[in-house]
Design a protein around this motif. Structure first.
Motif, PDB file in Angstrom:
ATOM      1  N   GLU A   1      39.218  32.651  43.467  1.00 36.35           N
ATOM      2  CA  GLU A   1      39.416  32.386  42.038  1.00 36.35           C
ATOM      3  C   GLU A   1      40.457  33.314  41.424  1.00 36.35           C
ATOM      4  OE1 GLU A   1      35.091  30.524  40.812  1.00 36.35           O
ATOM      5  OE2 GLU A   1      35.487  32.637  40.332  1.00 36.35           O
ATOM      6  N   ILE A   2      41.171  34.047  42.251  1.00 33.80           N
ATOM      7  CA  ILE A   2      42.169  34.994  41.751  1.00 33.80           C
ATOM      8  C   ILE A   2      43.438  34.236  41.355  1.00 33.80           C
ATOM      9  CG2 ILE A   2      43.651  36.934  42.353  1.00 33.80           C
ATOM     10  CD1 ILE A   2      41.434  37.951  44.170  1.00 33.80           C
ATOM     11  N   LEU A   3      43.836  34.416  40.100  1.00 31.68           N
ATOM     12  CA  LEU A   3      45.036  33.764  39.577  1.00 31.68           C
ATOM     13  C   LEU A   3      46.134  34.802  39.397  1.00 31.68           C
ATOM     14  CD1 LEU A   3      46.519  31.303  38.359  1.00 31.68           C
ATOM     15  CD2 LEU A   3      45.538  31.944  36.145  1.00 31.68           C
ATOM     16  N   GLN A   4      47.214  34.626  40.132  1.00 30.58           N
ATOM     17  CA  GLN A   4      48.386  35.482  39.992  1.00 30.58           C
ATOM     18  C   GLN A   4      49.632  34.627  40.225  1.00 30.58           C
ATOM     19  OE1 GLN A   4      48.602  38.505  38.899  1.00 30.58           O
ATOM     20  NE2 GLN A   4      46.487  39.260  39.067  1.00 30.58           N
ATOM     21  N   LEU A   5      50.772  35.175  39.881  1.00 33.44           N
ATOM     22  CA  LEU A   5      52.036  34.505  40.143  1.00 33.44           C
ATOM     23  C   LEU A   5      52.138  34.164  41.636  1.00 33.44           C
ATOM     24  CD1 LEU A   5      54.826  33.636  38.993  1.00 33.44           C
ATOM     25  CD2 LEU A   5      55.652  35.926  39.624  1.00 33.44           C
ATOM     26  N   TYR A   6      52.674  33.003  41.926  1.00 37.32           N
ATOM     27  CA  TYR A   6      52.888  32.463  43.270  1.00 37.32           C
ATOM     28  C   TYR A   6      51.636  31.844  43.888  1.00 37.32           C
ATOM     29  CZ  TYR A   6      57.215  35.216  42.998  1.00 37.32           C
ATOM     30  OH  TYR A   6      58.408  35.764  42.603  1.00 37.32           O
ATOM     31  N   VAL A   7      50.516  31.800  43.171  1.00 40.07           N
ATOM     32  CA  VAL A   7      49.365  31.102  43.729  1.00 40.07           C
ATOM     33  C   VAL A   7      49.733  29.627  43.906  1.00 40.07           C
ATOM     34  CG1 VAL A   7      48.273  30.478  41.514  1.00 40.07           C
ATOM     35  CG2 VAL A   7      46.861  30.815  43.538  1.00 40.07           C
ATOM     36  N   SER A   8      49.261  29.023  44.968  1.00 41.43           N
ATOM     37  CA  SER A   8      49.588  27.619  45.224  1.00 41.43           C
ATOM     38  C   SER A   8      48.960  26.718  44.163  1.00 41.43           C
ATOM     39  CB  SER A   8      49.079  27.194  46.603  1.00 41.43           C
ATOM     40  OG  SER A   8      49.243  25.791  46.780  1.00 41.43           O
TER      41      SER A   8
ATOM     42  N   PHE B   1      44.359  42.946  29.982  1.00 40.77           N
ATOM     43  CA  PHE B   1      45.287  41.955  30.540  1.00 40.77           C
ATOM     44  C   PHE B   1      45.428  42.243  32.030  1.00 40.77           C
ATOM     45  CE2 PHE B   1      46.291  42.335  26.045  1.00 40.77           C
ATOM     46  CZ  PHE B   1      46.341  41.007  25.642  1.00 40.77           C
ATOM     47  N   ILE B   2      44.686  41.508  32.821  1.00 39.31           N
ATOM     48  CA  ILE B   2      44.503  41.867  34.225  1.00 39.31           C
ATOM     49  C   ILE B   2      45.532  41.233  35.153  1.00 39.31           C
ATOM     50  CG2 ILE B   2      42.072  42.476  34.065  1.00 39.31           C
ATOM     51  CD1 ILE B   2      41.319  39.649  34.687  1.00 39.31           C
ATOM     52  N   ASP B   3      46.491  40.507  34.597  1.00 39.89           N
ATOM     53  CA  ASP B   3      47.574  40.000  35.427  1.00 39.89           C
ATOM     54  C   ASP B   3      48.382  41.179  35.976  1.00 39.89           C
ATOM     55  OD1 ASP B   3      48.943  37.192  35.967  1.00 39.89           O
ATOM     56  OD2 ASP B   3      50.561  38.648  35.693  1.00 39.89           O
ATOM     57  N   LYS B   4      49.017  40.995  37.124  1.00 42.05           N
ATOM     58  CA  LYS B   4      49.774  42.073  37.749  1.00 42.05           C
ATOM     59  C   LYS B   4      51.093  42.361  37.030  1.00 42.05           C
ATOM     60  CE  LYS B   4      47.859  41.480  42.391  1.00 42.05           C
ATOM     61  NZ  LYS B   4      48.147  41.120  43.818  1.00 42.05           N
TER      62      LYS B   4
ATOM     63  N   TYR C   1      36.213  37.842  34.688  1.00 45.54           N
ATOM     64  CA  TYR C   1      36.865  39.140  34.943  1.00 45.54           C
ATOM     65  C   TYR C   1      36.480  39.668  36.323  1.00 45.54           C
ATOM     66  CZ  TYR C   1      39.363  40.295  30.645  1.00 45.54           C
ATOM     67  OH  TYR C   1      40.283  40.330  29.629  1.00 45.54           O
ATOM     68  N   ASN C   2      35.207  39.565  36.657  1.00 46.86           N
ATOM     69  CA  ASN C   2      34.757  40.046  37.964  1.00 46.86           C
ATOM     70  C   ASN C   2      35.390  39.265  39.107  1.00 46.86           C
ATOM     71  OD1 ASN C   2      33.094  42.043  36.879  1.00 46.86           O
ATOM     72  ND2 ASN C   2      31.292  40.704  36.813  1.00 46.86           N
ATOM     73  N   SER C   3      35.686  37.984  38.870  1.00 40.95           N
ATOM     74  CA  SER C   3      36.271  37.154  39.933  1.00 40.95           C
ATOM     75  C   SER C   3      37.685  37.568  40.276  1.00 40.95           C
ATOM     76  CB  SER C   3      36.254  35.682  39.508  1.00 40.95           C
ATOM     77  OG  SER C   3      37.246  35.414  38.523  1.00 40.95           O
ATOM     78  N   GLN C   4      38.349  38.327  39.400  1.00 44.84           N
ATOM     79  CA  GLN C   4      39.739  38.712  39.641  1.00 44.84           C
ATOM     80  C   GLN C   4      39.863  40.041  40.387  1.00 44.84           C
ATOM     81  OE1 GLN C   4      42.205  36.363  38.677  1.00 44.84           O
ATOM     82  NE2 GLN C   4      40.228  35.324  38.465  1.00 44.84           N
ATOM     83  N   LYS C   5      38.738  40.653  40.703  1.00 40.68           N
ATOM     84  CA  LYS C   5      38.781  41.955  41.386  1.00 40.68           C
ATOM     85  C   LYS C   5      38.901  41.792  42.885  1.00 40.68           C
ATOM     86  CE  LYS C   5      36.080  44.264  37.784  1.00 40.68           C
ATOM     87  NZ  LYS C   5      34.809  44.957  37.429  1.00 40.68           N
TER      88      LYS C   5
END
Length: 542
Positions: free
Chosen positions: A94-101, A303-306, A538-542
């Motif tokens: 469930e991690i969302l970051q740039l370049y995720v498919s 803001f937890i985006d990289k 929030y926990n899913s992004q760790k």
């Protein structure tokens, strides 16, 4: 003369009607798709969506689209067969970051007497994009009050052209309520935009609560024009639930006068400059960097985006040159003004490195001659020549120069009788137009809705439907350029999102059938997250 004027107006009205095209009307246009001439009639009481993985984010998306698929209610009861939309996702991350498919395929066909409906995606975010596309395959007939999927069999293989597809908003010039920011997130997701670039503060206002610096919001427009930490967490989580990254921008050194309400000693002194909007922080004061570090640290937890946007645009060199304290500091360090800017940007880079954030800035420091590290992302607002210079330096670029939504004439020399027809200019502005080498370093673009004359009262009508053109330019194949075919799809899509509460108007004379409750969501999101859901996201992004 009146006769000729009327004839001209009649011809103009007729000419703006697009030529009909066959097949499903999908926006943004998928990379490849085929269709037939059959029809699957749907019974809303016997329609289900099933997924092969357990994911709270995907489950929430499924629940949303079960409602969005059938906007006019259950319809007239029918004896149509049971239909299940099966979703197969390769990864349960469930991690969302740039370049995720965001790739997906859709197949819709009849096998014997049974509908076979399937979505296959690499990630849950690809499945979200597919659900939006699938919603556009469903047709509603008002006379029979029934739903169907025409043009069966349908096969779609789709993926985005660019990984960074954004809408930039500005709450430094006008406060926009939290509920409306979540409404904006929904509009982004409907158009397959995956980045909300939030220009949080500017010279006029600092509206974001800081854990370490509670007085910083003295620079807000007022006590009711503040985003609490809980507000910002809800916005970020809501974005993630729709597959939309929320990228914060806290602009320094310029566009920061609002910081001085709580901390007056940190600003440069700009004699003779009455434009407080552009007044910068002083590069000579260690306290300024300490303040920035505390704010960026607090905001990085929210803001937890990289990626983190630190602005860097429109620094008034004359202000630093004419401030005696800064001028003396530059002399002592043997700095030119450009070297002083380099020093300032290096401090920001060090702060963001410590927070494990990738720096995003406007292209201005690069244009001024500062050295920019190659892992930085530069947002180019100037022109394609500047974008070419950026990528030739081995630096990634996102482009915005032809997509300023606040401008009456966004492309110089291109004027239109109808304001909405500036969508044609946006559609013609390819991110790679004028960039001929190192094109792989152009990773996308953003439309920009600056807030000097925009808030939640008029935001939608200034952004939509024109941003539909930008969303398609960033998603679809570069060869998709036919404006007549685009218009044929864009106007129904504008009606499609209007039924969800997005105040997106027409592009040509027609009729848009609206639900009885569409206006209920014109200033608020259609869906809400509980506090527990926000925490879990929030926990899913760790």
């Amino acid at each position: 003369m009146l006769y000729y004027t009327l004839v001209f107006l009649f011809i103009s009205l007729v000419s703006c009607q697009p030529t009909p095209i066959s097949g499903p009307l999908i926006t943004p246009l998928p990379q490849t798709y085929t269709f037939g001439s059959g029809v699957i009639r749907l019974n809303t009481g016997f329609f289900d969506i099933a997924a092969n993985i357990e994911s709270d984010l995907l489950n929430n998306a499924i629940l949303r689209y079960q409602k969005l698929f059938f906007p006019f209610g259950v319809g007239y009861p029918t004896n149509n067969p049971i239909a299940t939309l099966n979703i197969k996702v390769s990864s349960d991350s469930e991690i969302l970051q740039l370049y995720v498919s965001e790739n997906y395929t859709i197949s819709v066909e009849m096998v014997g007497q049974s509908p076979q409906l399937e979505i296959i995606a690499d990630t849950i975010f690809g499945a979200m994009r597919a659900l939006e596309t699938f919603s556009q395959l469903i047709s509603y007939d008002a006379q029979s009050q029934s739903y169907s999927i025409p043009f069966v069999p349908i096969y779609i293989d789709d993926f985005p052209r660019f990984p960074w597809r954004g809408l930039q908003i500005d709450t430094g010039r006008h406060f926009i309520p939290t509920s409306f920011l979540m409404h904006i997130i929904e509009s982004c997701a409907y158009s397959k935009l995956n980045t909300l670039h939030w220009h949080v503060s500017d010279g006029e206002s600092f509206p974001a609560e800081s854990k370490s610096l509670p007085n910083i919001t003295l620079g807000a427009f007022g006590p009711l024009a503040i985003y609490t930490i809980a507000d910002m967490e809800e916005i970020v989580a809501y974005g993630l639930s729709w597959g939309v990254r929320v990228l914060p921008e806290f602009d320094v050194p310029a566009h920061s006068f609002s910081w001085s309400t709580a901390f007056p000693g940190i600003m440069a002194n700009c004699p003779g400059d009455s434009d407080l909007d552009g007044w910068p922080l002083s590069p000579a004061l260690p306290e300024a960097y300490d303040l920035i570090s505390k704010i960026y640290t607090d905001m990085s937890e929210i803001f937890i985006d990289k990626y983190f946007h630190s602005g860097g645009d429109e620094l008034p060199y004359a202000c630093w040159d004419n401030d005696p304290v800064i001028a003396n500091w530059m002399t002592q360090n043997n700095f030119s003004t450009t070297q002083a800017e380099q020093y300032f940007e290096d401090q920001i880079t060090n702060i963001l490195d410590g927070l494990q954030k990738t720096k995003v800035i406007w292209h201005d420091p690069f244009a001024n001659g500062c050295e920019v590290r190659k892992d930085t992302v530069l947002q180019v607002w100037d022109n394609a020549q500047m974008a070419q210079q950026v990528v030739n330096a081995g630096i990634r670029a996102i482009v915005s120069y032809d997509w300023y939504l606040d401008m009456q004439i966004p492309v110089p020399g291109h004027t239109h009788y109808e304001y909405e027809d500036t969508w044609l200019d946006f559609y013609a502005a390819d991110p790679l137009m004028g960039v001929t080498t190192n094109t792989e370093l152009v990773i996308g673009g953003e439309s920009c809705m600056w807030g000097e004359q925009v808030d939640h009262r008029n935001f939608d009508v200034r952004v939509w439907p024109r941003t539909i053109a930008i969303a398609e330019r960033l998603w679809s194949n570069e060869n998709v350029t036919d404006t007549n075919k685009a218009l044929t799809r864009f106007d129904p899509f504008s009606c499609h999102i209007s039924n969800r509460g997005i105040n997106s108007g027409p592009l040509y004379p027609d009729y848009c059938l609206l639900t009885s409750d569409f206006s209920q969501y014109s200033h608020q999101p259609r869906f809400k997250l509980t506090k527990e859901q926000i925490k879990n996201i929030y926990n899913s992004q760790k």
